[in-house]
Design a protein around this motif. Structure first.
Motif, PDB file in Angstrom:
ATOM      1  N   PRO A   1       0.824  -1.216   0.000  1.00 44.73           N
ATOM      2  CA  PRO A   1       0.000   0.000   0.000  1.00 44.73           C
ATOM      3  C   PRO A   1       0.856   1.263   0.000  1.00 44.73           C
ATOM      4  N   LYS A   2       0.343   2.305  -0.593  1.00 46.83           N
ATOM      5  CA  LYS A   2       1.054   3.577  -0.633  1.00 46.83           C
ATOM      6  C   LYS A   2       1.313   4.078   0.789  1.00 46.83           C
ATOM      7  N   GLY A   3       2.556   4.467   1.054  1.00 52.15           N
ATOM      8  CA  GLY A   3       2.927   4.986   2.360  1.00 52.15           C
ATOM      9  C   GLY A   3       3.241   3.938   3.398  1.00 52.15           C
ATOM     10  N   ALA A   4       3.224   2.652   3.007  1.00 52.00           N
ATOM     11  CA  ALA A   4       3.464   1.568   3.953  1.00 52.00           C
ATOM     12  C   ALA A   4       4.901   1.068   3.858  1.00 52.00           C
ATOM     13  N   ILE A   5       5.304   0.324   4.877  1.00 50.13           N
ATOM     14  CA  ILE A   5       6.570  -0.402   4.845  1.00 50.13           C
ATOM     15  C   ILE A   5       6.226  -1.887   4.864  1.00 50.13           C
ATOM     16  N   MET A   6       6.600  -2.591   3.794  1.00 50.35           N
ATOM     17  CA  MET A   6       6.372  -4.021   3.679  1.00 50.35           C
ATOM     18  C   MET A   6       7.674  -4.760   3.952  1.00 50.35           C
ATOM     19  N   GLY A   7       7.652  -5.712   4.864  1.00 47.81           N
ATOM     20  CA  GLY A   7       8.822  -6.515   5.156  1.00 47.81           C
ATOM     21  C   GLY A   7       8.804  -7.814   4.372  1.00 47.81           C
TER      22      GLY A   7
ATOM     23  N   LEU B   1       9.945  -1.215   0.620  1.00 46.47           N
ATOM     24  CA  LEU B   1      10.022  -2.666   0.687  1.00 46.47           C
ATOM     25  C   LEU B   1      11.283  -2.987   1.475  1.00 46.47           C
ATOM     26  N   PHE B   2      11.118  -3.514   2.673  1.00 44.09           N
ATOM     27  CA  PHE B   2      12.224  -3.717   3.598  1.00 44.09           C
ATOM     28  C   PHE B   2      12.565  -5.200   3.674  1.00 44.09           C
TER      29      PHE B   2
END
Length: 329
Positions: free
Chosen positions: A37-43, A207-208
């Motif tokens: 999602p826009k503005g999110a951090i995905m691990g 994207l982490f």
């Protein structure tokens, strides 16, 4: 941690990456799908060899994917020709794992950061110097550091320089590939907090990539768990960490250190070693190490399905799992 309900900035569908070797074909990434999602951090988490870095590099076309789609701001990045892709490179940037080897030791810090500004025609002369000073300040470094070489900095400072370089072209999406794994624990916390500040202040989507579940739980809004190139489980971090559904996710979490010494969970020991990607198991790729595997697991390739909650109001359609025995264990 905030609840992110925005529409996806990035939607990955069926991403596949094969490598041909003298011994055969390695399916490093096999039909991987997820949304950020826009503005999110995905691990992205998983053991070594799970395909995390390959996914990150494929999204930015640093290596060419073998198949699938990556819909970014409405555009399929994988469908673009190289010349067309260049126009999008300022929108997507990468922060690398090793802050020393990713910086040119022959260039001063200002030159390293300024390269991107010149390449994309964003600033020259006095405007370029002003922007470099702004970027250094933005990542917690002093503007006068622009005259120093990479070897004159600590590991944490070098990683901040790498972040400043990525931010120079004002991207909306950053792939951070194990950006704190080479740093001391105290320095890790500072860099993680920097990512949080940048996400909030600049509206970044990140994207982490990490193998450290504690880091991912602290930083990320969403998490996707990978094993041997496939997605095992994905969803909001709050759901995945509090109610893990896939046996592999449960095993990873059971091995993660808990800061409270009074809390003692039962360690789930995985049997055997990770299979070779040259010859992955049939059906569910995790079945050879899963204590819950049955005969059907060797035949059926499990698809991602929503995790059903006991109470309808607690069900989150974004929490999905790929398990033949979903709901039975």
């Amino acid at each position: 941690m905030e609840t992110i309900q925005n529409a996806p900035l990035l939607k990955v569908e069926g991403l596949t990456k094969n490598f041909t070797t003298g011994n055969g074909t390695v399916r490093a990434v096999d039909n991987v799908s997820f949304e950020v999602p826009k503005g999110a951090i995905m691990g992205l988490v998983g053991e070594s060899g799970s395909g995390k870095t390959t996914i990150g590099r494929s999204l930015l076309r640093l290596i060419e994917p073998s198949g699938g789609k990556a819909i970014f701001e409405g555009q399929d990045l994988f469908a673009l020709r190289e010349r067309e892709m260049r126009k999008w490179r300022s929108r997507l940037q990468m922060v690398f794992q090793d802050p020393y080897s990713s910086l040119n030791p022959r260039l001063r810090t200002g030159q390293i950061i300024g390269e991107a500004l010149s390449t994309h025609g964003l600033a020259e002369g006095a405007a370029r110097q002003k922007r470099i000073a702004e970027l250094l300040t933005m990542v917690g470094l002093r503007p006068e550091f622009a005259d120093r070489y990479p070897h004159e900095f600590s590991g944490g400072q070098r990683q901040r320089i790498g972040i400043a370089r990525a931010l120079a072209v004002k991207p909306s999406f950053i792939v951070a590939d194990e950006p704190v794994s080479a740093l001391d624990v105290s320095v890790q916390a500072q860099v993680l907090n920097l990512f949080q500040e940048l996400r909030k202040n600049l509206g970044l989507t990140i994207l982490f990539i990490s193998h450290d579940l504690a880091v991912v739980e602290y930083l990320c809004d969403f998490v996707t768990v990978l094993y041997l190139g496939r997605v095992m489980e994905s969803g909001p971090s709050s759901k995945v960490f509090s109610s893990p559904t896939h046996p592999y996710t449960k095993a990873l979490l059971s091995a993660s250190p808990v800061p409270d010494p009074q809390v003692k969970g039962q360690r789930i020991m995985l049997k055997g070693d990770i299979p070779s990607p040259l010859n992955p198991p049939t059906g569910c790729v995790f079945r050879t190490r899963c204590i819950h595997a049955v005969a059907a697991c060797a035949v059926q390739v499990p698809q991602l399905e929503p995790v059903e909650s006991g109470e309808a109001q607690d069900t989150d359609s974004r929490h999905v799992v790929a398990c033949t025995r979903r709901g039975q264990i």
